[in-house]
Design a protein around this motif. Sequence first.
Motif, PDB file in Angstrom:
ATOM      1  N   UNK A  53       0.211  -0.987   0.187  1.00  0.00           N
ATOM      2  CA  UNK A  53       0.003  -0.095  -0.284  1.00  0.00           C
ATOM      3  C   UNK A  53       0.943   1.422   0.126  1.00  0.00           C
ATOM      4  N   UNK A  54       1.902   1.393  -0.546  1.00  0.00           N
ATOM      5  CA  UNK A  54       3.218   2.365  -0.430  1.00  0.00           C
ATOM      6  C   UNK A  54       2.078   3.128  -1.199  1.00  0.00           C
ATOM      7  N   UNK A  55       3.609   4.749  -1.491  1.00  0.00           N
ATOM      8  CA  UNK A  55       2.689   5.204  -2.734  1.00  0.00           C
ATOM      9  C   UNK A  55       3.057   4.440  -4.442  1.00  0.00           C
ATOM     10  N   UNK A  56       4.037   4.179  -3.811  1.00  0.00           N
ATOM     11  CA  UNK A  56       4.225   3.875  -5.358  1.00  0.00           C
ATOM     12  C   UNK A  56       4.424   2.208  -5.667  1.00  0.00           C
ATOM     13  N   UNK A  57       2.872   2.094  -5.398  1.00  0.00           N
ATOM     14  CA  UNK A  57       2.261   0.701  -5.466  1.00  0.00           C
ATOM     15  C   UNK A  57       1.309   1.138  -6.167  1.00  0.00           C
ATOM     16  N   UNK A  58       1.288   0.472  -7.695  1.00  0.00           N
ATOM     17  CA  UNK A  58       0.261   0.551  -8.152  1.00  0.00           C
ATOM     18  C   UNK A  58      -1.306   0.369  -8.187  1.00  0.00           C
ATOM     19  N   UNK A  59      -1.612  -0.388  -7.998  1.00  0.00           N
ATOM     20  CA  UNK A  59      -2.711  -0.736  -7.012  1.00  0.00           C
ATOM     21  C   UNK A  59      -2.783  -1.528  -5.843  1.00  0.00           C
ATOM     22  N   UNK A  60      -2.138   0.302  -5.456  1.00  0.00           N
ATOM     23  CA  UNK A  60      -2.416   0.284  -3.167  1.00  0.00           C
ATOM     24  C   UNK A  60      -3.751  -0.079  -2.833  1.00  0.00           C
ATOM     25  N   UNK A  61      -4.790   0.678  -3.256  1.00  0.00           N
ATOM     26  CA  UNK A  61      -6.025   0.551  -3.322  1.00  0.00           C
ATOM     27  C   UNK A  61      -6.544  -0.505  -3.286  1.00  0.00           C
ATOM     28  N   UNK A  62      -6.611  -1.724  -4.049  1.00  0.00           N
ATOM     29  CA  UNK A  62      -6.815  -2.796  -3.544  1.00  0.00           C
ATOM     30  C   UNK A  62      -6.352  -3.487  -3.033  1.00  0.00           C
ATOM     31  N   UNK A  63      -4.835  -3.312  -2.288  1.00  0.00           N
ATOM     32  CA  UNK A  63      -4.512  -4.018  -1.040  1.00  0.00           C
ATOM     33  C   UNK A  63      -4.878  -3.663   0.131  1.00  0.00           C
ATOM     34  N   UNK A 245       4.141   5.095  -9.382  1.00  0.00           N
ATOM     35  CA  UNK A 245       3.374   3.731  -8.611  1.00  0.00           C
ATOM     36  C   UNK A 245       3.083   3.830 -10.895  1.00  0.00           C
ATOM     37  N   UNK A 246       3.785   4.475 -11.706  1.00  0.00           N
ATOM     38  CA  UNK A 246       2.882   3.710 -13.073  1.00  0.00           C
ATOM     39  C   UNK A 246       4.751   3.006 -13.324  1.00  0.00           C
ATOM     40  N   UNK A 247       5.897   3.489 -12.590  1.00  0.00           N
ATOM     41  CA  UNK A 247       7.171   3.438 -13.046  1.00  0.00           C
ATOM     42  C   UNK A 247       8.120   2.338 -12.192  1.00  0.00           C
ATOM     43  N   UNK A 248       7.597   1.954 -11.311  1.00  0.00           N
ATOM     44  CA  UNK A 248       8.251   1.295 -10.295  1.00  0.00           C
ATOM     45  C   UNK A 248       8.271   0.147 -10.333  1.00  0.00           C
ATOM     46  N   UNK A 249       7.288  -0.474 -11.102  1.00  0.00           N
ATOM     47  CA  UNK A 249       7.804  -2.187 -11.433  1.00  0.00           C
ATOM     48  C   UNK A 249       7.652  -2.397 -13.359  1.00  0.00           C
ATOM     49  N   UNK A 250       7.826  -3.024 -13.728  1.00  0.00           N
ATOM     50  CA  UNK A 250       7.413  -3.392 -14.698  1.00  0.00           C
ATOM     51  C   UNK A 250       6.549  -3.969 -14.759  1.00  0.00           C
ATOM     52  N   UNK A 251       5.115  -3.677 -15.407  1.00  0.00           N
ATOM     53  CA  UNK A 251       3.932  -4.589 -16.070  1.00  0.00           C
ATOM     54  C   UNK A 251       3.116  -3.516 -16.708  1.00  0.00           C
ATOM     55  N   UNK A 252       1.911  -4.156 -16.772  1.00  0.00           N
ATOM     56  CA  UNK A 252       1.397  -3.477 -17.650  1.00  0.00           C
ATOM     57  C   UNK A 252       0.863  -2.159 -17.318  1.00  0.00           C
ATOM     58  N   UNK A 253       0.682  -1.846 -16.657  1.00  0.00           N
ATOM     59  CA  UNK A 253       0.640   0.117 -16.455  1.00  0.00           C
ATOM     60  C   UNK A 253       1.163   0.846 -17.029  1.00  0.00           C
ATOM     61  N   UNK A 254       2.890   0.594 -17.607  1.00  0.00           N
ATOM     62  CA  UNK A 254       3.540   0.642 -18.499  1.00  0.00           C
ATOM     63  C   UNK A 254       2.232   1.172 -19.726  1.00  0.00           C
ATOM     64  N   UNK A 255       1.736   0.859 -20.344  1.00  0.00           N
ATOM     65  CA  UNK A 255       0.971   0.798 -21.297  1.00  0.00           C
ATOM     66  C   UNK A 255       0.168   2.275 -21.077  1.00  0.00           C
TER      67      UNK A 255
END
Length: 267
Positions: A53-63, A245-255
């Motif tokens: 749930x950290x600020x740089x977690x893209x799906x922190x609201x779901x956590x 949150x959009x950059x911290x991990x290589x994932x689909x939300x890079x789109x």
Amino acid sequence: MRVGLVALFAGGLMGLAGPAAAQRVMSLDSCADQYVLALAPRAAVVGLSPRADAPDSFLRARAEGLPQRRTTIEAVLGARPDVVVRQWGGDARLTAALQRRGIRTVSLGDATDFDGVRANVRQVAVALNRQAAGEVLLAEMDGKLARAAGAGRGRSAFYLTPGGYTAGSSTMIDAMLRAAGFANAAAQPYFSPAPLEALVLAPPKAVVLGFFDLTRAGADRWGPGRHAALRQATRGRVIASLPGAMLGCSAWFAADGAQVLAKATRP
């Protein structure tokens, strides 16, 4: 006749039992959290990393409301997962200990392009028996990439973080820039210190900022990327500031990042 009755009886029992229970899943780091939060049924999640749930977690609201656990063998065994998902969390000893106990470990690749993301999504989806959900996620990603394609018209763009770093080829940042139709102005591959003096003397025509939304102590707060001379040199040249949150991990939300860049170039 007897065979038919047996089959019918067995089918009836299966119907009463309902669908197979979702596999219990735990993630060991913030990047693995994103994949688990996106693909696993909420009731199947028995543990997330302490940074879910950290600020740089893209799906922190779901956590919110889901258990967060430390990356230790005791914490994992206490959660009793069937599947553990990791990228950089844990170490070889922990993974081996889990395997000896029959707990499947899914290790995500360090994706540097969207094909790598597709492979990671499908790997987790298969492990969780959620292939359909994985393909839906990828279809949404591909739709965003299609809408962003070509927007930059080959313009050169330079990526910069508060700590004074940039990203060249073989990085997800590069894949994001190219997906939006930009050429990456960084000369060196991977992540490297930005040539700050050169940027001040000859500012790039387009600058993309990353992580500037996060206020953190240390180098990021007072880092070279925030230097007054550099801010002055790039004034009016920043086309987008992408959230951490959009950059911290290589994932689909890079789109999503590619879409932000594309919209910045269109009226």
